[in-house]
Write a protein that holds these residues in place. Structure first.
Motif, mmCIF file in Angstrom:
data_model
loop_
_atom_site.group_PDB
_atom_site.id
_atom_site.type_symbol
_atom_site.label_atom_id
_atom_site.label_comp_id
_atom_site.label_asym_id
_atom_site.label_seq_id
_atom_site.Cartn_x
_atom_site.Cartn_y
_atom_site.Cartn_z
ATOM 1 N N MET A 144 0.776 -1.375 0.022
ATOM 2 C CA MET A 144 0.013 -0.017 0.009
ATOM 3 C C MET A 144 0.905 1.375 0.130
ATOM 4 S SD MET A 144 -3.236 -1.009 -0.226
ATOM 5 C CE MET A 144 -4.051 0.381 0.261
ATOM 6 N N VAL A 145 1.815 1.206 0.598
ATOM 7 C CA VAL A 145 2.774 2.324 0.886
ATOM 8 C C VAL A 145 3.236 2.749 -0.759
ATOM 9 C CG1 VAL A 145 5.052 3.207 1.716
ATOM 10 C CG2 VAL A 145 3.272 1.876 3.256
ATOM 11 N N PHE A 146 3.776 1.564 -1.292
ATOM 12 C CA PHE A 146 4.439 1.549 -2.585
ATOM 13 C C PHE A 146 3.212 2.047 -3.487
ATOM 14 C CE2 PHE A 146 5.159 -0.433 -6.712
ATOM 15 C CZ PHE A 146 6.601 -0.016 -6.919
ATOM 16 N N GLY A 147 2.385 1.713 -3.480
ATOM 17 C CA GLY A 147 1.235 1.830 -4.596
ATOM 18 C C GLY A 147 0.918 3.424 -4.300
ATOM 19 N N TYR A 148 0.669 3.992 -3.209
ATOM 20 C CA TYR A 148 0.309 5.122 -3.102
ATOM 21 C C TYR A 148 1.457 6.200 -3.297
ATOM 22 C CZ TYR A 148 -4.115 4.518 -0.996
ATOM 23 O OH TYR A 148 -5.674 4.330 -0.994
ATOM 24 N N TRP A 184 10.755 0.648 4.311
ATOM 25 C CA TRP A 184 11.742 1.651 4.665
ATOM 26 C C TRP A 184 12.057 2.258 3.113
ATOM 27 C CZ3 TRP A 184 12.469 4.815 8.878
ATOM 28 C CH2 TRP A 184 12.136 4.416 9.917
ATOM 29 N N SER A 185 12.537 1.172 2.277
ATOM 30 C CA SER A 185 13.095 1.645 0.963
ATOM 31 C C SER A 185 11.771 2.370 0.098
ATOM 32 C CB SER A 185 13.520 0.566 0.295
ATOM 33 O OG SER A 185 14.825 0.121 1.019
ATOM 34 N N GLY A 215 9.557 6.838 -2.570
ATOM 35 C CA GLY A 215 8.352 7.646 -2.720
ATOM 36 C C GLY A 215 8.654 8.798 -2.648
ATOM 37 N N TYR A 216 9.325 9.579 -1.670
ATOM 38 C CA TYR A 216 9.676 10.735 -1.276
ATOM 39 C C TYR A 216 10.710 11.257 -2.553
ATOM 40 C CZ TYR A 216 7.652 11.387 3.472
ATOM 41 O OH TYR A 216 6.665 11.656 4.268
ATOM 42 N N ALA A 217 11.557 10.407 -2.777
ATOM 43 C CA ALA A 217 12.787 10.798 -3.801
ATOM 44 C C ALA A 217 12.192 10.896 -5.067
ATOM 45 C CB ALA A 217 13.560 9.828 -3.853
ATOM 46 N N GLY A 236 19.186 1.511 13.444
ATOM 47 C CA GLY A 236 19.705 0.126 13.121
ATOM 48 C C GLY A 236 19.451 -0.514 12.031
ATOM 49 N N VAL A 237 18.566 -0.118 11.030
ATOM 50 C CA VAL A 237 18.298 -0.700 9.862
ATOM 51 C C VAL A 237 19.085 -0.449 8.554
ATOM 52 C CG1 VAL A 237 16.355 -1.021 8.157
ATOM 53 C CG2 VAL A 237 15.783 -0.521 10.330
ATOM 54 N N LYS A 238 19.764 -1.569 8.396
ATOM 55 C CA LYS A 238 20.993 -1.621 7.250
ATOM 56 C C LYS A 238 20.355 -1.425 6.039
ATOM 57 C CE LYS A 238 24.662 -3.622 10.151
ATOM 58 N NZ LYS A 238 25.350 -2.658 10.178
ATOM 59 N N PRO A 239 20.665 -0.455 5.128
ATOM 60 C CA PRO A 239 20.286 -0.476 3.813
ATOM 61 C C PRO A 239 20.913 -1.284 2.788
ATOM 62 C CG PRO A 239 22.120 1.398 3.978
ATOM 63 C CD PRO A 239 21.620 0.593 5.411
ATOM 64 N N ASP A 240 20.398 -1.447 1.529
ATOM 65 C CA ASP A 240 20.828 -2.282 0.631
ATOM 66 C C ASP A 240 20.980 -1.487 -0.668
ATOM 67 O OD1 ASP A 240 18.250 -1.974 -0.386
ATOM 68 O OD2 ASP A 240 17.601 -3.839 -0.487
#
Length: 723
Positions: free
Chosen positions: A291-295, A319-320, A325-327, A346-350
């Protein structure tokens, strides 16, 4: 050390009850090693019960224990294939699947017979290992054929799964097609293999074959097909699957409901996705992330953030999705703030997260933020990833530092077409056309083939540097030498090139010679040239053509209004603006921003919301007086509204980039660099203002507007007053 063989006595002796009891009650590997020593001393052959109990232990987390169990098996006087299968399964549960492959090789060399239950375990391990596992999978497949198990559905399904997992979808399909009996599991493995290999359309076709063959799909298969529909944005097929589920009265569990929500979200059908999401209780991570991705994809960023904030558990994918979405919604500040929040938790990005963060930083144009992101990339091991390096080149170019962009480019050992194109684009947006062409020549000499995007960047570079003949040559070379068909974007660049060079009639004839109908990009390029050169008659014609294609194109109304204003045809200006008002067309508001000490400050025209507003306007008055001493006079002709002369003067002096510059001058020292960004084209007056300010106040000023960079130093601009 070799494990001693469990040798039998010449005559079978009964196993002491105490030894049997110790084997049955042992719970740790050290206990088993003590018992093993006792067995060796007794000379009894009790390897089968000993190994059976040993393999029942949870050995997967201890590589040394797994090695010990395998060694005992191989040193047994009469190893049993059923125990070998148990050993292989125990090894396959370990973190490193390569141990299973090593064990398989040792069992083969020991001459131990393998059966239909051995091969699937080895094939699954090969699929997990990936390193040289394609060779292992083929070897196992060959052995399967030699042992006559190639017609066994259980083994065949494992072979299909291994090939598919290793990216060999075509090989998997060949084995699948030769299967005489294909149960639901076999269909599921092949469909999942197609999806894992990115062959989504093939998965949809196979699903149709499956239904035609009379096999009824289960929830797992339906979820897989919905995933394929989501990936291909195939709403028609996805809707058909949903209808099938409803018509079959199939109960929808959380996994299937999440798959439906993901499909509708990916296809942009958020009303249906929202209804399904509202009916879901409790709401799981997969569905909420979808839902986050779609909106976010639809630009409804506030709705996406609302769902995101309500989630109690968030993984990296979630998170990504929000950061991306903001970017992509032109809110880079929010993207970077959210990334910092994620980092603190502490969430490590990929790699995917970092590409969104770098993109946000590039759109913001803030060099300090860019430097911080670059340091983060290096410290966290992302600097060797080519896509990250390409993104960094683009980021530094958009943040005004061609030096840093070129450094990363030069230090990149392997350069693909995107690497070269990114560097060409960097030079293009900075107006350095000759350097862009030089990089292109170097690219060709290295044997890298350009693509359509490369030529867009080259034509853009020629356009902003006034290189008309070079642009014509590049356009012809694209068609003749590289057999690439020009698209609207290429024609738009050529029209822009000719228009900027005041070759308006040639630009019009070029449009009329196009092999397909021009779009708003092409007509917009010519309309922009008409505004620059004040060609009212042609501007009216072009604006009509553009508005026929897109009646609500705000840029067409604004440019036409500006053309009329430049010619002092104020009645026509009012008519155009009334038309905009009646149609509800809103002009994009201009604003500028500047980064100082890691903080970004935004300004609108005449903005007095900044906490240091009085100080900024005081500095602006001082700057104007200093510049007037060296010949500056506000160019009120660039004010495109009908005002009194004094009102025009005030309007031109309060442009957002002048306010940003004033703050920059307050907080910087002589000889320093000031970075300013603006969302629309810089006007003639502000261009002159910046150029003179760079000399009088001894600052280097880098201004990024909508289309390019201007580097002001010692009273001179890098564009040569051609933009």
């Amino acid at each position: 050390m070799e494990t001693a063989t469990l040798k039998p006595l010449a005559a079978a002796l009964p196993t002491p009850p105490s030894l049997n009891h110790r084997i049955l009650t042992a719970t740790t590997v050290p206990h088993f090693k003590q018992i093993h020593a006792q067995i060796l001393r007794s000379g009894l052959d009790i390897s089968a019960p000993f190994l059976s109990r040993l393999l029942a232990l949870p050995l997967a987390s201890s590589p040394s224990s797994l090695d010990y169990a395998l060694s005992v098996l191989l040193q047994s006087p009469s190893p049993d294939f059923r125990l070998a299968n148990r050993a292989l399964r125990a090894l396959s549960r370990a973190a490193d699947p390569r141990r299973t492959l090593v064990a398989y090789g040792r069992l083969r060399r020991a001459g131990l017979a393998l059966d239909r239950f051995s091969f699937p375990t080895v094939l699954r391990a090969a699929a997990r290992a990936r390193v040289v596992s394609g060779v292992v999978a083929r070897e196992v497949h060959g052995l399967v054929a030699k042992t006559g198990l190639d017609a066994d559905p259980f083994v065949q399904t494992a072979v299909v799964g291994a090939y598919a997992a290793l990216g060999g979808a075509a090989e998997a399909r060949m084995v699948f097609d030769r299967m005489h009996h294909r149960d639901l599991v076999a269909w599921s493995v092949m469909l999942d293999g197609y999806c894992q290999s990115g062959c989504y359309n093939e998965a949809l076709q196979l699903f149709d074959e499956m239904k035609s063959s009379g096999v009824i799909p289960d929830r797992v298969i339906l979820a897989t097909i919905l995933s394929a529909c989501a990936r291909t944005r195939n709403l028609t097929s996805g809707g058909a699957v949903h209808s099938y589920i409803v018509e079959s009265n199939l109960s929808i569990d959380a996994h299937l409901q999440s798959a439906l929500i993901s499909m509708y979200s990916n296809c942009g059908s958020m009303d249906t996705a929202q209804r399904l999401y509202d009916d879901m209780s409790p709401k799981n991570l997969v569905a909420s992330t979808a839902m986050v991705f779609g909106y976010a994809k639809l630009g409804k960023i506030a709705v996406a953030r609302s769902i995101f904030d309500q989630m109690t558990d968030k993984d990296l994918v979630c998170w990504s999705a929000m950061i991306s979405g903001y970017a992509e919604s032109d809110q880079p500040n929010e993207a970077l703030k959210l990334f910092n929040e994620m980092h603190l938790l502490g969430v490590k990005p990929d790699q995917i997260t970092m590409l969104s963060v770098i993109s946000a930083c590039a759109n913001m144009g803030a060099i300090d933020q860019a430097k911080w992101v670059h340091i983060f990339v290096d410290k966290n091991g992302f600097h060797q990833i080519l896509s990250i390096r390409n993104a960094l080149i683009d980021m530094y170019s958009k943040c005004g530092s061609l030096v840093d962009a070129r450094t990363i480019f030069d230090e990149t050992a392997f350069k693909d077409v995107i690497t070269w194109t990114s560097m060409i684009t960097g030079f293009a947006m900075h107006g350095n056309g000759m350097s862009a062409l030089a990089v292109f020549d170097h690219m060709i000499s290295e044997g890298v083939k350009p693509n359509g995007v490369t030529f867009i960047s080259l034509l853009y570079a020629c356009s902003h540097a006034g290189l008309v003949n070079e642009g014509r040559r590049i356009f012809e070379s694209m068609i003749q030498d590289y057999r690439l068909e020009p698209k609207h974007e290429h024609y738009g660049c050529m029209v822009d090139l000719l228009g900027r060079a005041r070759l308006l009639q040639e630009a019009l004839e070029f449009i009329e010679s196009m092999p397909f109908a021009p779009n708003v990009v092409v007509w917009g390029s010519l309309l922009g040239a008409c505004r620059i050169h004040g060609d009212v008659k042609l501007g009216e014609l072009v604006a009509r053509r553009l508005l026929e294609l897109d009646p609500n194109h705000d840029g067409a109304y604004v440019l036409l209004s500006n053309i009329y204003a430049k010619a002092s045809r104020w009645e026509d200006v009012r008519e155009v603006r009334n038309l905009m008002k009646n149609k509800g067309v809103i002009k994009e508001a201009g604003f500028s921003w500047i980064e100082l000490n890691g903080h970004v400050h935004e300004f609108m025209m005449g903005d007095k919301c900044h906490p240091r507003s009085s100080e900024i306007y005081g500095k602006l008055d001082e700057v104007v007086k200093e510049l007037e001493l060296v010949g500056y006079a506000p160019d009120t002709a660039t004010v495109l509204v009908d005002l009194q002369e004094e009102e025009k003067r005030e309007a031109i002096l309060f442009h957002s980039e002048k306010l940003a510059l004033s703050l920059g001058l307050i907080d910087s020292k002589k000889g320093s660099l000031i970075h300013i960004a603006k969302n629309i084209r810089v006007c003639n007056d502000c261009h002159t203002f910046m150029r003179l300010a760079s000399k009088v106040f001894e600052r280097e000023i880098v201004l990024r507007d909508r289309t390019r960079f201007h580097h002001y130093k010692d009273g001179v601009c890098s564009c040569g007053d051609f933009w």
